[in-house]
Design an enzyme around this catalytic site. Structure first.
Site, PDB file in Angstrom:
ATOM      1  N   ASP A 211       0.855  -1.188   0.000  1.00  0.00           N
ATOM      2  CA  ASP A 211       0.000   0.000   0.000  1.00  0.00           C
ATOM      3  C   ASP A 211       0.891   1.238   0.000  1.00  0.00           C
ATOM      4  OD1 ASP A 211      -2.326   1.745   0.355  1.00  0.00           O
ATOM      5  OD2 ASP A 211      -3.355  -0.100   0.923  1.00  0.00           O
ATOM      6  N   HIS A 281      -2.876   3.148  -4.660  1.00  0.00           N
ATOM      7  CA  HIS A 281      -2.261   2.621  -3.425  1.00  0.00           C
ATOM      8  C   HIS A 281      -0.853   2.088  -3.685  1.00  0.00           C
ATOM      9  CE1 HIS A 281      -5.686   3.100  -0.711  1.00  0.00           C
ATOM     10  NE2 HIS A 281      -6.459   2.751  -1.722  1.00  0.00           N
ATOM     11  N   GLU A 345      -9.936   2.769  -5.208  1.00  0.00           N
ATOM     12  CA  GLU A 345      -9.483   4.121  -4.888  1.00  0.00           C
ATOM     13  C   GLU A 345      -8.282   4.560  -5.728  1.00  0.00           C
ATOM     14  OE1 GLU A 345     -10.990   4.126  -0.253  1.00  0.00           O
ATOM     15  OE2 GLU A 345      -8.996   3.348  -0.651  1.00  0.00           O
TER      16      GLU A 345
HETATM   17  C1  ACM Z   1     -11.040  -0.461   0.571  1.00  0.00           C
HETATM   18  O1  ACM Z   1     -11.478  -0.435   1.726  1.00  0.00           O
HETATM   19  N1  ACM Z   1     -10.440   0.596   0.067  1.00  0.00           N
HETATM   20  C2  ACM Z   1     -11.167  -1.633  -0.261  1.00  0.00           C
END
Ligand code: ACM
Ligand code: ZN
Length: 555
Positions: A211, A281, A345
């Site tokens: 991440d 991410h 995201e």
């Molecule tokens: C997430 O909680 N962004 C998958």
């Protein structure tokens, strides 16, 4: 080879000779109580009890080596707790006389199912799979005194009630996700989670390994991913986005350690679903290899939580080379079929300005269409690319549900997490479109959420609440047709770790909500009411956690 009568007789003699002479010890008049979580499908409890100290356990040779290993673990625990000798033998044709517990192979039973019968003649388990035996032993453990989990000598009577159980899971995917990127948890912690998962019949470990705040997998081809990307120089304090504790935080798993965890999980009937979250991410990877970003950096492994605009550049050839090489390296470590590619995201602000991304959009002829932007279609292109790469390694991809926006190949599995979106637009749509879905909506399965409406009484964390009764009330069947329901392969709880910096805190977030997850996953919608469930958790499972040494929320 032709099997002759004489050979069968010889085998029988060998089989019998291999058995030591033991007594089966029962008390027909005792009435024991029993509570098993998740609830067995069919559970008939009778008067009478079978004692397992000083006993013999026999296992059919048709089972795998790992099944013998978990049976031996069970026997060793019994030996230690009872200060007696509990022996394990295998048998090839007929079970041995004198065995208190016989574990027989029955290929009529479905995968992961098991049956248990306990009466005057001893206990018999039947199953056709490793997981079936593992789960039968988990059920037997729960019928024994909780001291069985401590492995220390105890004065308790190690007896199980006479009973008949038939059991099998509602869902084939029963998962927990652990975020080891926001905070790094060593292998020993991960194994603790796996132990608990197996005990409560959960079988998929989704491992969030990368991440913005840390890259946790060793790569031989891209060593800077861990040299640079596994360490951040500090972390925001509590919920203050302007703070920095200036304490370096990091860590990563060597490939050898990852393989060790894969083996450990395999014995516990758990398949690991590794996640490399892409193309968003990715800041830890960008800090390691800035040329993979749209701007070229400089980048820094993030010290704060949230969603970053800095994502992988989807216009550069080197990005695709990087993804192919890293994904193949990781795919070689994890034998499971599913590979999680994240996909959540991923802001498009950099792609909109990046000459490389815009050139790729032009080359592919992508345009805004049907309310979906050309940049979103570019993300679909990335997803499709990694899907093909991973397919060459025998993998099927799964991603967070944003991957459905725009175009997505059939055969990809979707992890539904955006619990605040209307069901008909999300889950209803994915299943109607024929995608297999794993349910992990925020509103029922985000166990980084606080456990009480009284937020101040809980450790600092994400400012949302998921109480155990809310979680337990999850009902899958609402509004979906049987055809749509057939695409729902399971459920998963997610433990994000932005605010979870110690393993003790992780266990606190896991328990007791893991029991609710286990009932939803194993029992489906056929569950006793919440009060009965919570009563059993408190009276039977809290002592288990005490004996086993897990931390938990005990209110
Ligand atoms: C997430 O909680 N962004 C998958
Ligand atoms: Zn770009």
């Amino acid at each position: 080879m032709k099997i002759t009568k004489a050979m069968t007789a010889a085998a029988l003699t060998l089989c019998l000779c291999a058995c030591s002479s033991r007594e089966i010890h029962v008390s027909p008049d005792i009435q024991l109580e029993a509570s098993v979580i998740p609830y067995p499908q069919q559970f008939d409890l009778h008067k009478g009890a079978l004692y397992l100290d000083n006993s013999l356990i026999v296992l059919s040779k048709d089972f795998e080596d790992r099944t013998l290993a978990v049976t031996r673990d069970f026997a060793n625990q019994l030996s230690e707790c009872t200060s007696s000798q509990v022996e394990v033998k295998t048998f090839c044709c007929i079970p041995c006389k004198g065995a208190s517990l016989t574990i027989a192979y029955d290929d009529e039973l479905p995968d992961e199912a098991y049956e248990i019968k306990v009466d005057e003649s001893g206990a018999t388990v039947k199953s056709s799979s490793h997981n079936g035996v593992l789960y039968a032993l988990a059920t037997l453990r729960q019928m024994l005194p909780p001291a069985i989990y401590s492995s220390e000598a105890s004065d308790a009577e190690f007896a199980i009630p006479f009973c008949e159980i038939q059991d099998s899971p509602a869902y084939s995917y029963r998962g927990v996700m652990l975020d080891c990127a926001r905070h790094f948890f060593p292998v020993e912690n991960v194994k603790r989670l796996l132990d608990a998962m197996a005990a409560y019949k959960l079988n998929r470990f989704h491992w969030h390994l990368t991440d913005d705040q840390g890259w946790r997998i060793e790569s031989k081809k891209y060593p800077k991913l861990t040299e640079v990307g596994s360490m951040r120089s500090g972390t925001m304090v509590g919920r203050d986005w302007n703070s920095d504790d200036h304490i370096p935080h990091g860590g990563y798993y060597t490939q050898e350690q990852l393989r060790e965890v894969v083996d450990y999980a395999w014995k516990l009937g758990i398949t690991i679903v590794p996640e490399i979250d892409l193309p968003g991410h990715m800041v830890a990877a960008l800090a390691s290899y800035p040329e993979l970003g749209c701007t070229g950096g400089p980048y820094e492994v993030l010290k704060v939580w949230g969603i970053s605009d800095q994502v992988l550049c989807a216009g550069k050839d080197e990005t695709y080379r990087f993804l192919d090489e890293v994904l193949c390296e990781v795919a070689d470590i994890f034998p499971g079929e599913l590979f999680h590619i994240g996909g959540d995201e991923c802001p498009k602000v950099e792609w909109e300005k990046c000459p490389h991304c815009q050139a790729k959009i032009a080359e592919l002829g992508l345009v805004d269409k049907d309310g979906v932007s050309a940049e979103q279609y570019l993300q679909n292109y990335v997803t499709h690319h990694v899907q093909k790469t991973l397919a060459s390694k025998g993998k099927r991809i799964i991603g967070w549900d944003e991957i459905t926006e725009g175009e997505l190949d059939k055969g990809v599995a979707v992890m539904f997490w955006r619990g605040w979106l209307p069901v008909e637009k999300t889950l209803g749509k994915y299943t109607a479109d024929g995608y297999d879905v794993i349910m992990t909506p925020t509103s029922y399965f985000y166990i980084d959420y606080l456990q009480s409406e009284d937020m101040d009484s809980e450790p600092v964390g994400f400012q949302s609440v998921l109480t155990i009764d809310k979680m337990y009330s999850f009902d899958l069947t609402k509004g979906l047709s049987p055809e749509q329901l057939s695409h729902i392969k399971g459920v998963q709880a997610n433990l994000w770790a932005e605010y979870v910096s110690t393993w003790e805190h992780a266990e606190y977030m896991l328990f007791p909500r893991l029991f609710a997850l286990s009932c939803i996953a194993w029992d489906g919608d056929e569950r006793p009411d919440f009060e009965s469930f919570m009563g059993e958790v408190k009276s039977h499972q809290f002592p288990v956690l005490d004996n086993w040494g897990y931390n938990y929320r005990n209110r």
